[in-house]
Design a protein around this motif. Sequence first.
Motif, PDB file in Angstrom:
ATOM      1  N   ASN A   1      -6.107  -0.127  11.757  1.00  0.00           N
ATOM      2  CA  ASN A   1      -4.561  -0.184  12.117  1.00  0.00           C
ATOM      3  C   ASN A   1      -4.323  -0.643  13.417  1.00  0.00           C
ATOM      4  O   ASN A   1      -3.346  -0.431  14.084  1.00  0.00           O
ATOM      5  CB  ASN A   1      -4.176   1.259  11.897  1.00  0.00           C
ATOM      6  CG  ASN A   1      -4.267   1.805  10.501  1.00  0.00           C
ATOM      7  OD1 ASN A   1      -4.132   0.964   9.346  1.00  0.00           O
ATOM      8  ND2 ASN A   1      -4.704   3.061  10.536  1.00  0.00           N
TER       9      ASN A   1
ATOM     10  N   SER B   1       0.826   5.098   0.413  1.00  0.00           N
ATOM     11  CA  SER B   1      -0.087   6.189   0.900  1.00  0.00           C
ATOM     12  C   SER B   1       0.726   7.741   0.870  1.00  0.00           C
ATOM     13  O   SER B   1       2.219   7.955   1.106  1.00  0.00           O
ATOM     14  CB  SER B   1      -0.394   6.061   2.261  1.00  0.00           C
ATOM     15  OG  SER B   1      -1.238   4.693   2.404  1.00  0.00           O
TER      16      SER B   1
ATOM     17  N   HIS C   1      -4.735   8.365   8.696  1.00  0.00           N
ATOM     18  CA  HIS C   1      -3.284   8.334   8.026  1.00  0.00           C
ATOM     19  C   HIS C   1      -2.721   7.076   7.204  1.00  0.00           C
ATOM     20  O   HIS C   1      -1.744   6.909   6.293  1.00  0.00           O
ATOM     21  CB  HIS C   1      -2.428   8.851   8.963  1.00  0.00           C
ATOM     22  CG  HIS C   1      -1.137   9.464   8.583  1.00  0.00           C
ATOM     23  ND1 HIS C   1      -0.859  10.655   7.717  1.00  0.00           N
ATOM     24  CD2 HIS C   1       0.246   8.769   8.432  1.00  0.00           C
ATOM     25  CE1 HIS C   1       0.099  10.662   7.437  1.00  0.00           C
ATOM     26  NE2 HIS C   1       1.093   9.717   7.959  1.00  0.00           N
ATOM     27  N   PHE C   2      -3.034   5.816   8.236  1.00  0.00           N
ATOM     28  CA  PHE C   2      -2.434   4.568   7.708  1.00  0.00           C
ATOM     29  C   PHE C   2      -3.339   3.657   7.175  1.00  0.00           C
ATOM     30  O   PHE C   2      -4.429   3.701   7.426  1.00  0.00           O
ATOM     31  CB  PHE C   2      -1.549   3.943   9.099  1.00  0.00           C
ATOM     32  CG  PHE C   2      -0.546   4.815   9.457  1.00  0.00           C
ATOM     33  CD1 PHE C   2       0.755   4.852   8.966  1.00  0.00           C
ATOM     34  CD2 PHE C   2      -0.864   5.527  10.880  1.00  0.00           C
ATOM     35  CE1 PHE C   2       1.588   5.574   9.373  1.00  0.00           C
ATOM     36  CE2 PHE C   2       0.108   6.307  11.139  1.00  0.00           C
ATOM     37  CZ  PHE C   2       1.770   6.425  10.398  1.00  0.00           C
ATOM     38  N   ARG C   3      -2.785   2.521   6.346  1.00  0.00           N
ATOM     39  CA  ARG C   3      -3.406   1.709   6.079  1.00  0.00           C
ATOM     40  C   ARG C   3      -2.577   0.245   6.306  1.00  0.00           C
ATOM     41  O   ARG C   3      -1.701  -0.116   5.333  1.00  0.00           O
ATOM     42  CB  ARG C   3      -3.878   1.562   4.427  1.00  0.00           C
ATOM     43  CG  ARG C   3      -5.008   2.496   4.101  1.00  0.00           C
ATOM     44  CD  ARG C   3      -6.456   1.919   4.731  1.00  0.00           C
ATOM     45  NE  ARG C   3      -7.449   2.746   4.683  1.00  0.00           N
ATOM     46  CZ  ARG C   3      -7.812   3.970   5.440  1.00  0.00           C
ATOM     47  NH1 ARG C   3      -6.953   4.220   6.403  1.00  0.00           N
ATOM     48  NH2 ARG C   3      -8.810   4.715   5.257  1.00  0.00           N
TER      49      ARG C   3
ATOM     50  N   ASN D   1      -5.614  12.356   3.023  1.00  0.00           N
ATOM     51  CA  ASN D   1      -4.813  11.099   2.874  1.00  0.00           C
ATOM     52  C   ASN D   1      -5.196  10.132   1.832  1.00  0.00           C
ATOM     53  O   ASN D   1      -6.209   9.828   1.613  1.00  0.00           O
ATOM     54  CB  ASN D   1      -5.238  10.162   4.299  1.00  0.00           C
ATOM     55  CG  ASN D   1      -4.457  11.112   5.733  1.00  0.00           C
ATOM     56  OD1 ASN D   1      -3.540  10.915   6.074  1.00  0.00           O
ATOM     57  ND2 ASN D   1      -5.619  11.829   6.076  1.00  0.00           N
ATOM     58  N   ASN D   2      -4.114   9.888   0.945  1.00  0.00           N
ATOM     59  CA  ASN D   2      -4.667   9.015  -0.056  1.00  0.00           C
ATOM     60  C   ASN D   2      -3.979   7.769  -0.242  1.00  0.00           C
ATOM     61  O   ASN D   2      -2.602   7.603   0.610  1.00  0.00           O
ATOM     62  CB  ASN D   2      -3.892   9.636  -1.433  1.00  0.00           C
ATOM     63  CG  ASN D   2      -4.340  11.108  -1.440  1.00  0.00           C
ATOM     64  OD1 ASN D   2      -5.844  11.469  -1.709  1.00  0.00           O
ATOM     65  ND2 ASN D   2      -3.486  12.251  -1.207  1.00  0.00           N
ATOM     66  N   HIS D   3      -4.627   6.687  -0.456  1.00  0.00           N
ATOM     67  CA  HIS D   3      -4.256   5.266  -0.214  1.00  0.00           C
ATOM     68  C   HIS D   3      -4.559   4.631  -1.471  1.00  0.00           C
ATOM     69  O   HIS D   3      -5.600   4.244  -1.825  1.00  0.00           O
ATOM     70  CB  HIS D   3      -4.914   4.572   1.019  1.00  0.00           C
ATOM     71  CG  HIS D   3      -4.662   5.362   2.383  1.00  0.00           C
ATOM     72  ND1 HIS D   3      -3.608   5.345   3.157  1.00  0.00           N
ATOM     73  CD2 HIS D   3      -5.718   6.085   3.099  1.00  0.00           C
ATOM     74  CE1 HIS D   3      -3.681   6.344   4.127  1.00  0.00           C
ATOM     75  NE2 HIS D   3      -5.197   6.678   4.271  1.00  0.00           N
TER      76      HIS D   3
ATOM     77  N   SER E   1      -9.399   8.905  -1.006  1.00  0.00           N
ATOM     78  CA  SER E   1      -8.462  10.285  -0.528  1.00  0.00           C
ATOM     79  C   SER E   1      -9.694  10.725   0.552  1.00  0.00           C
ATOM     80  O   SER E   1     -10.804  11.470   0.128  1.00  0.00           O
ATOM     81  CB  SER E   1      -8.503  11.159  -1.829  1.00  0.00           C
ATOM     82  OG  SER E   1      -7.854  12.277  -1.629  1.00  0.00           O
TER      83      SER E   1
ATOM     84  N   THR F   1       0.882  -1.075  -0.073  1.00  0.00           N
ATOM     85  CA  THR F   1       0.114   0.094   0.046  1.00  0.00           C
ATOM     86  C   THR F   1       0.954   1.183   0.007  1.00  0.00           C
ATOM     87  O   THR F   1       1.946   1.397   0.879  1.00  0.00           O
ATOM     88  CB  THR F   1      -1.056   0.195   1.159  1.00  0.00           C
ATOM     89  OG1 THR F   1      -1.802  -0.965   1.184  1.00  0.00           O
ATOM     90  CG2 THR F   1      -1.786   1.409   1.322  1.00  0.00           C
TER      91      THR F   1
ATOM     92  N   LYS G   1      -3.464   0.956  -3.295  1.00  0.00           N
ATOM     93  CA  LYS G   1      -2.857  -0.736  -3.036  1.00  0.00           C
ATOM     94  C   LYS G   1      -2.382  -1.436  -4.269  1.00  0.00           C
ATOM     95  O   LYS G   1      -3.273  -1.458  -5.337  1.00  0.00           O
ATOM     96  CB  LYS G   1      -3.919  -1.606  -2.295  1.00  0.00           C
ATOM     97  CG  LYS G   1      -3.254  -3.174  -1.791  1.00  0.00           C
ATOM     98  CD  LYS G   1      -4.452  -3.910  -1.215  1.00  0.00           C
ATOM     99  CE  LYS G   1      -4.943  -3.280   0.155  1.00  0.00           C
ATOM    100  NZ  LYS G   1      -5.827  -4.414   0.726  1.00  0.00           N
TER     101      LYS G   1
END
Length: 480
Positions: free
Chosen positions: A256, A16, A243-245, A56-58, A46, A14, A60
Motif C-alpha cells: 500500500n 475488504s 487493512h488495505f489492498r 482483515n478479509n480481502h 483473512s 478489491t 478481489k
Amino acid sequence: MQVRLAYAGPTGMTVSWNTFSQLSNPSVKYGREPSSLDQTASSDISITYPTSLTWNNHVKLQGLVADTVYWYQPQPCNLSSPVYSFKTSRSSGDSTPYSVAIAADLGLMGSDGLTTHVGDDAANPLGPNDLNTIQSLMLNNGTYDFLAHVGDIAYADYWLKEEIQGFLPNTTIADGAKVYEKLLNEFYDQMTSISASVPYMVAPGNHEANCDNGGTTDTAHNISYDVSICMPGQTNFTGYINHFRMPSSESQGTGNFWYSFDNGMVHYVVFDTETDIGDGRTAPDEPGGAEQEDAGPFGKMMNSQLQWMERDLKEVDRSKTPWVVALGHRPFYGSAANDSSDLCNDCRLSIEPLFIKYGVDIVYSGHVHNIERLNPLANMIPDPAGLNNPSAPWYLRNGAAGHYDGLDPLVLPLVNYSNYANDMEYSWTRLTFHNCTHVTNEFVASKDGSVLDKATLFKNRACGAQVVVRNQGETQCYIE
Ligand SMILES: [Fe+2]
C-alpha cells in the motif's frame, strides 16, 4: 464491518472488510442487480496481527466490465446484512468528465476524536452545527468517482495524547494497545458509509507508522513516551499493511506504499513520503526515520520506489491519460516550517526531478493541517505561466480534513508563490477533469459544502496528443 473498496485494475475491484474471527474462505457474492448476486469471488486472505481486535478479509473481484455498477455482499451474511454497490473504473482513455474527492489528515470524528472540543493548544474546534469532513463526504457521495486519502488515517496513535489531556479515560501503557485498536475500528466504521460504495485509495502518512504519535510527552509528569511503548503489531505500518489492498500488483508497485492506476483520462501515482525516499534516504530528513517512525524500508533496494516511479511515469500513454496526478503525504513546498516535520526536502530532492522530467501535472499532499494552493513550481522556481499552460507541476495541499488536534496556523509570511491559503476551515478537495486540457481544483468547506477556493489549470494540448519527454531541465513539449 469496515467495508472498503479499492480499484484493482480497470476491470477489477478489491472488497475488504473486517470480522471478529478469522474466515476460512472469505467470499463476496456480486452481480449486476441487487436481487441477483449470481457470482462469487473468494480468497484465502483473512489476516490479523498481534494487537488487532479484528481480522482483515480481502477478496478481489476480477473480469468486471469497466464503468459499470455492480452490487455485492461480503459473506457470510444474514438477513440484515446490507447489499452494497460500486462502479468500476472508467477505461483508460475514456474522456468523459468526472470528479474525485481527496482528503488528507482525516481522523476519527466524534466523542473519541474531533468534536466541538480540540486538544490543548489546538485551534478550530467544530462549530455546533458544522458538518465534519466525513459527514460532508457522505453527503456528497455519488458526486465523485473515488476518495483518495493521502496519508494520516484515523489518528489512532493519538490515544495516549488524548488520555494525557483527559479527553479519554486513562489506562495503562500495556492496555493502551486496546485503546489504539478501538480508535482504529471506530474510524473505519465511520468511513464505511463512503468506502463501501466508492474506492478508498490510500497513501501512507506518519500517523500510520506506529502507536506513539512520533513521540508523546506528558508535561505534567515530565514523562516522554517513544516508539518503545508500542506493542508488536503497532509498529512499522502493520495495521495499514493489514487493512488495505491497493493495486500494487497491478502496477508493479509495493504494497500500500507506492502504486498507480488509471481512471479515464488520468493516471494516478501514489507515493510514499515516509520511507524509501531513495538515494540513501530511507525516511524524511532524519537518519533514524521520520519523527522516530523507525519504519521501513519496504522496497527490495534502496532506490526501489524511485526506480518504480521512473518506470511507471515513462510508460504512461499520454494519448490515453493526458493527466498525471501524484499523491504523497508530505509536501515538497508551501508556507510551512521548512524542516523535516513539515516540508519534506529530502522527498523533493529525490522525487521532484522525476515529476519535472515526465511532466506530472498536479502534486497533492497533506501533513500540514491547513490548505494552500501554490503556483506551479520546478526546482523552487515558480513557473511564469501560472495556470495558463505551465510546464512545471502544480502543487496543492489540503491537510485540513480534521482530527482531534484541529488545524495548524499558517506560517507567515506566505511564500511568494502561494496563491491561496486557509487555516480556519475543515476541508476536502474536489478535483474535476473536464477534458484533456482543463482541470479544476476546489477546496470544499466541510461544514456546509461551500467552495472556499476554485482554480482551473489549462494545458495547451490536443486531446489524443502524445507528450514528448526531453531531458530533465528542458521544456516539456506537446505535439498537437
Ligand atoms: Fe502527517
